[in-house]
Scaffold this active site. Structure first.
Site, PDB file in Angstrom:
ATOM      1  N   ARG A  92       0.814  -1.202   0.000  1.00 53.04           N
ATOM      2  CA  ARG A  92       0.000   0.000   0.000  1.00 53.04           C
ATOM      3  C   ARG A  92       0.852   1.257   0.000  1.00 53.04           C
ATOM      4  O   ARG A  92       0.576   2.222  -0.686  1.00 53.04           O
ATOM      5  CB  ARG A  92      -0.930   0.025   1.216  1.00 53.04           C
ATOM      6  N   TYR A  93       1.910   1.239   0.818  1.00 52.09           N
ATOM      7  CA  TYR A  93       2.764   2.411   0.962  1.00 52.09           C
ATOM      8  C   TYR A  93       3.964   2.291   0.026  1.00 52.09           C
ATOM      9  O   TYR A  93       4.363   1.186  -0.334  1.00 52.09           O
ATOM     10  CB  TYR A  93       3.259   2.499   2.409  1.00 52.09           C
ATOM     11  N   ARG A 130       7.226   0.370   2.082  1.00 51.93           N
ATOM     12  CA  ARG A 130       7.129  -0.767   2.981  1.00 51.93           C
ATOM     13  C   ARG A 130       5.921  -1.626   2.652  1.00 51.93           C
ATOM     14  O   ARG A 130       4.939  -1.127   2.102  1.00 51.93           O
ATOM     15  CB  ARG A 130       7.074  -0.318   4.446  1.00 51.93           C
ATOM     16  N   CYS A 140      -3.730 -18.261  14.138  1.00 50.83           N
ATOM     17  CA  CYS A 140      -3.386 -17.436  15.305  1.00 50.83           C
ATOM     18  C   CYS A 140      -3.454 -18.291  16.564  1.00 50.83           C
ATOM     19  O   CYS A 140      -4.138 -19.311  16.587  1.00 50.83           O
ATOM     20  CB  CYS A 140      -4.350 -16.274  15.456  1.00 50.83           C
ATOM     21  N   CYS A 147      -9.160 -13.074  18.056  1.00 53.09           N
ATOM     22  CA  CYS A 147      -9.749 -11.861  18.611  1.00 53.09           C
ATOM     23  C   CYS A 147     -11.033 -11.604  17.834  1.00 53.09           C
ATOM     24  O   CYS A 147     -11.016 -11.577  16.603  1.00 53.09           O
ATOM     25  CB  CYS A 147      -8.790 -10.686  18.426  1.00 53.09           C
ATOM     26  N   CYS A 173     -11.149  -9.030  14.888  1.00 57.79           N
ATOM     27  CA  CYS A 173      -9.991  -9.067  13.979  1.00 57.79           C
ATOM     28  C   CYS A 173     -10.288  -8.452  12.617  1.00 57.79           C
ATOM     29  O   CYS A 173     -11.256  -8.801  11.951  1.00 57.79           O
ATOM     30  CB  CYS A 173      -9.537 -10.505  13.780  1.00 57.79           C
ATOM     31  N   ARG A 198      -8.728  -9.008  10.012  1.00 60.57           N
ATOM     32  CA  ARG A 198      -8.563 -10.021   8.956  1.00 60.57           C
ATOM     33  C   ARG A 198      -9.381 -11.261   9.220  1.00 60.57           C
ATOM     34  O   ARG A 198      -8.984 -12.370   8.867  1.00 60.57           O
ATOM     35  CB  ARG A 198      -7.082 -10.383   8.803  1.00 60.57           C
ATOM     36  N   ASP A 207     -11.654  -1.217  13.319  1.00 58.36           N
ATOM     37  CA  ASP A 207     -12.103  -1.208  11.921  1.00 58.36           C
ATOM     38  C   ASP A 207     -13.536  -1.721  11.802  1.00 58.36           C
ATOM     39  O   ASP A 207     -13.946  -2.585  12.578  1.00 58.36           O
ATOM     40  CB  ASP A 207     -11.182  -2.095  11.067  1.00 58.36           C
ATOM     41  N   ASP A 258      -7.717   3.448  10.261  1.00 55.62           N
ATOM     42  CA  ASP A 258      -7.410   2.949   8.927  1.00 55.62           C
ATOM     43  C   ASP A 258      -8.508   3.448   8.005  1.00 55.62           C
ATOM     44  O   ASP A 258      -9.680   3.118   8.199  1.00 55.62           O
ATOM     45  CB  ASP A 258      -7.351   1.416   8.929  1.00 55.62           C
ATOM     46  N   LYS A 272      -3.181   4.251   7.389  1.00 52.98           N
ATOM     47  CA  LYS A 272      -3.364   4.773   8.737  1.00 52.98           C
ATOM     48  C   LYS A 272      -3.423   6.300   8.725  1.00 52.98           C
ATOM     49  O   LYS A 272      -2.509   6.940   8.229  1.00 52.98           O
ATOM     50  CB  LYS A 272      -2.219   4.295   9.626  1.00 52.98           C
TER      51      LYS A 272
HETATM   52  C1  LIG Z   1       0.184  -0.848   9.010  1.00 57.62           C
HETATM   53  C2  LIG Z   1       0.691  -1.201   7.718  1.00 57.62           C
HETATM   54  C3  LIG Z   1       2.046  -1.014   7.399  1.00 57.62           C
HETATM   55  C4  LIG Z   1       3.042  -0.460   8.390  1.00 57.62           C
HETATM   56  O1  LIG Z   1       2.741   0.859   8.708  1.00 57.62           O
HETATM   57  P1  LIG Z   1       3.646   1.683   9.732  1.00 57.62           P
HETATM   58  O2  LIG Z   1       2.887   2.945   9.974  1.00 57.62           O
HETATM   59  O3  LIG Z   1       4.959   1.900   9.057  1.00 57.62           O
HETATM   60  O4  LIG Z   1       3.802   0.858  10.972  1.00 57.62           O
HETATM   61  C5  LIG Z   1       2.468  -1.355   6.139  1.00 57.62           C
HETATM   62  N1  LIG Z   1       1.614  -1.834   5.217  1.00 57.62           N
HETATM   63  C6  LIG Z   1       0.302  -2.012   5.479  1.00 57.62           C
HETATM   64  C7  LIG Z   1      -0.580  -2.521   4.412  1.00 57.62           C
HETATM   65  C8  LIG Z   1      -0.199  -1.710   6.744  1.00 57.62           C
HETATM   66  O5  LIG Z   1      -1.491  -1.892   7.001  1.00 57.62           O
HETATM   67  S1  SF4 Z   2      -6.112  -9.513  15.682  1.00 53.17           S
HETATM   68 FE1  SF4 Z   2      -6.542 -11.128  14.157  1.00 53.17          FE
HETATM   69  S2  SF4 Z   2      -4.542 -11.603  13.250  1.00 53.17           S
HETATM   70 FE2  SF4 Z   2      -4.152 -10.537  15.194  1.00 53.17          FE
HETATM   71  S3  SF4 Z   2      -3.945 -12.185  16.736  1.00 53.17           S
HETATM   72 FE3  SF4 Z   2      -6.078 -11.487  16.782  1.00 53.17          FE
HETATM   73  S4  SF4 Z   2      -7.129 -12.907  15.390  1.00 53.17           S
HETATM   74 FE4  SF4 Z   2      -4.945 -13.063  14.915  1.00 53.17          FE
END
Ligand SMILES: *Cc1c(COP(=O)(O)O)cnc(C)c1O
Ligand code: SF4
Length: 379
Positions: A113-114, A117, A126, A130, A133, A135, A294, A331, A338
């Site tokens: 996305r960025y 990174r 996991c 949670c 979550c 995801r 989220d 997000d 973020k």
């Molecule tokens: C959170 C996240 C990151 C890392 O973001 P930082 O602000 O550098 O910690 C990188 N890629 C994705 C897709 C993310 O959701």
């Molecule tokens: S937030 Fe989602 S990915 Fe993270 S530990 Fe909990 S269940 Fe696993």
């Protein structure tokens, strides 16, 4: 009905077994019948566990469930891990993939996305699940794995995108993998010339602190600079086992940051959050982010309004150690990344004078130097 105490329930388990992380995973609580042995469930929870069976699975390590209050459904551990029937409500705002990750996935598991990174999902497993979550569409299915072939495709992508300098290894939880499997991934990424740093996002140090053994930290130590982001939501999660695990990670020279999700009834009061931030500093974890929850499908009952988080930030900055003040982020739904949100300290700016308020609400004036660049009043 009075249930036997948890201590009594686990009484027959030897120390060696209890302290073995694989035993903890193999004996995770996954069914209603098991859960009822330890917790006096409410009707909402019973219905929630049944609903979760065919939706987002439940699993809780025995170690972690032992921290839950068997009689109080408002316990922060219960609220995070035991499903309630409210999960079956889907609000119009809910999304399956709230962070828009799937749309930014050039290779399976890789979210780009960025510019500099990436996020790398290496497992969908996991230590516990949670309920809120982000995801939940992916985790718990046990259908995704970072295979050798996929890892090669990821590495090729990273090698050909030289602007990428940082890989955040997440999932699922990377630390549920064996050390040797994880090392294969870490070592391959570490070999890429443009990758300057690696980090892991994990909740294992709190859900399964037994996993943080010497073998693991000695392995990670070889791949510095290596960082770790650990998901902590409540002071109750910080046990002596967790303190020991974090000490091992810190002693291996791995800087730790915390990630906290703002959750209704768990950590939505400033006093609770401040205590958590201070408790994290005591175990050498630097508060990094507080996330607005989220809009994941079935989580509306856990979300707060944005003002709750802003008010918490107001009660942190100036009121406690600056190292204990994370950034509150949301997000951007649909893939905005973020976005920081917080109290506004900049009140006004005119004629080179900037009006600021401090943490007590007192106003201060800063006079900008007469320079060529635009003054704040013009920005
Ligand atoms: C959170 C996240 C990151 C890392 O973001 P930082 O602000 O550098 O910690 C990188 N890629 C994705 C897709 C993310 O959701
Ligand atoms: S937030 Fe989602 S990915 Fe993270 S530990 Fe909990 S269940 Fe696993």
């Amino acid at each position: 009905m009075v249930k036997p105490t948890l201590k009594g329930r686990w009484g027959g388990v030897g120390k060696d077994q209890w302290n073995n992380w694989r035993w903890q995973l193999q004996n995770s609580i996954k069914t209603l019948v098991q859960l009822e042995q330890y917790i006096n469930l409410t009707d909402d929870e019973v219905a929630g566990v049944k609903h979760a069976e065919s939706n987002f699975r439940m699993a809780i390590t025995p170690y972690f469930l032992k921290l839950a209050d068997p009689d109080n459904p408002n316990c922060p551990i219960r609220k995070q891990f035991i499903p309630t029937i409210q999960e079956s409500y889907v609000s119009p705002a809910d999304m399956l993939d709230p962070c828009g990750e799937d749309a930014h996935t050039p290779v399976p598991g890789l979210v780009h996305r960025y510019p500099d990174r990436v996020l790398l999902l290496v497992s969908d497993f996991c230590a516990s699940y949670c309920r809120y979550c982000t995801r939940s569409r992916l985790v718990g299915n046990q259908t995704f794995m970072m295979t050798d072939a996929l890892l090669e495709r990821v590495a090729e992508y990273l090698e050909s995108h030289k602007k990428i300098r940082d890989v955040l290894i997440s999932g699922g939880d990377p630390l549920t993998m064996s050390t040797s499997r994880l090392e294969k991934i870490v070592a391959r990424l570490h070999r890429i010339p443009n990758i300057e740093m690696l980090r892991i996002g994990t909740r294992v140090p709190i859900l399964l602190p037994q996993r943080i053994d010497d073998e693991l930290v000695e392995m990670l130590h070889k791949y510095h600079p290596f960082y770790m982001s650990i998901h902590f939501n409540h002071s109750k999660e910080i046990t002596k086992e967790v303190r020991k695990a974090c000490a091992k990670i810190a002693d291996a020279g791995i800087p730790m940051g915390s990630q906290t999700v703002l959750l209704k009834g768990v950590n939505d009061r400033p006093t609770v959050m401040k205590k958590l931030m201070q408790d994290l500093l005591k175990i050498r974890v630097r508060p990094y982010y507080i996330y607005q929850c989220d809009p994941v499908v079935g989580t509306e009952h856990m979300r707060t309004s944005l003002s709750v988080g802003i008010r918490i930030m107001e009660k942190l900055r100036g009121h406690t150690t600056g190292y204990g003040v994370p950034t509150f982020v949301i997000d951007g739904p649909g893939g905005g990344g973020k976005i920081p949100v917080g109290p506004n300290y900049l009140m006004a700016a005119e004629n080179g004078k900037v009006f600021l308020r401090n943490y007590q609400g007192r106003i201060f004036i800063y006079e900008e130097p007469p320079v060529a660049e635009p003054s704040l009043a013009q920005v």
